[in-house]
Design an enzyme around this catalytic site. Sequence first.
Site, PDB file in Angstrom:
ATOM      1  N   ASP A 234      -4.436 -12.722   4.741  1.00 45.85           N
ATOM      2  CA  ASP A 234      -5.479 -12.171   5.395  1.00 45.85           C
ATOM      3  C   ASP A 234      -7.015 -12.406   4.437  1.00 45.85           C
ATOM      4  OD1 ASP A 234      -4.437 -10.442   3.285  1.00 45.85           O
ATOM      5  OD2 ASP A 234      -4.467  -8.830   4.503  1.00 45.85           O
TER       6      ASP A 234
ATOM      7  N   HIS B 159       0.791  -1.270  -0.047  1.00 49.49           N
ATOM      8  CA  HIS B 159       0.156   0.150   0.102  1.00 49.49           C
ATOM      9  C   HIS B 159       1.076   1.287  -0.035  1.00 49.49           C
ATOM     10  CE1 HIS B 159      -3.566  -2.279   0.427  1.00 49.49           C
ATOM     11  NE2 HIS B 159      -3.138  -2.788   1.685  1.00 49.49           N
TER      12      HIS B 159
ATOM     13  N   ASP C 250      -2.819 -10.922  -1.511  1.00 48.69           N
ATOM     14  CA  ASP C 250      -3.279 -10.661  -0.479  1.00 48.69           C
ATOM     15  C   ASP C 250      -4.842 -10.085  -0.589  1.00 48.69           C
ATOM     16  OD1 ASP C 250      -1.703  -8.907   2.303  1.00 48.69           O
ATOM     17  OD2 ASP C 250      -3.875  -8.005   1.542  1.00 48.69           O
TER      18      ASP C 250
END
Length: 315
Positions: free
Chosen positions: A252, A127, A164
């Site tokens: 995740d 990110h 992810d």
Amino acid sequence: MKSEVLLFVGEALGSYGFPEGHPFSVDRQGAFWAEACRQGLDRRATVASPRHASREELLRFHEARHIDWVETRSRIGTGYLDYGDTPAFPGVLEAAAAVAGSALEGLHRVMSGAARRTFQPIGGMHHARRGRAAGFCVFNDLGGVIETLRAQYGVRRIAYVDIDVHHGDGIFYSYEADPDLVFADVHEDGRFLYPGTGSAEETGRGEAEGTKLNIPMAPGDGDREFFAAWERVVEHLRSYRPEFFILQAGADSLAGDPLAHLALSPAAHAHATRTLVDLAEETAQGRLMVFGGGGYKLANLASAWTGVLAELVRA
Ligand SMILES: [Zn+2]
């Protein structure tokens, strides 16, 4: 027997974690490592020590003002590095530089032929943007690898793959108009989850149109939907014959993660790794770097990442 796989673990990487009950805690590396040792995987890879990235190395991807900002907040040790997801703590500069530096160390060892593949559980900060931190990510180690591959090794066509649960926006938007950055990202639909981006219509800009594949999944989707999506990923990647592969294997996306809503099993991560090992052998001299990314339920990240490592050392 040792394989040609380098595994980056150590105190400097373990210290990348945020205080006071933050989901990105300092015990993530330890949870992975305990399970890896239990399975005997620690003896099948070569354990490599983390190292810190220099300012010059960080500047390959990041703007100077961002590095300055992290340095200041690290000294003060309080407040946030972004809009409120990524807290500062004393030493956050060093911890984030260890993530970025270890990735570059892994890259150099792969390019020199000393290793074929790497795994860095605490890494994959997808990110972070060139000019700012975001979503628990301070420095973008993946961007550093991409820039160094180009600047130092003349490798242009790089595959970036991301499983992810969150869209890899820091990489996607940094290379949206770059036709040689082949991008494939399977993630939970941005209408339901941070960072809100990565719709199927986002396929790259200008010359890069078509080089980016975003596959949003609906909340609750599991292995069946993932395996179908993954076939499209493989087809996309194979058509560009990349010279180097990077995988962000965030855990995740597994069922039960406290921050997200997909329901994959560790079989998804093992399958993705196995096929990328094969694709890398086909077109990239085996060169594959894998990063742990997110994952906020310790039992999940331990099983997903040991599954990844087992595939990496199998070949
Ligand atoms: Zn994530």
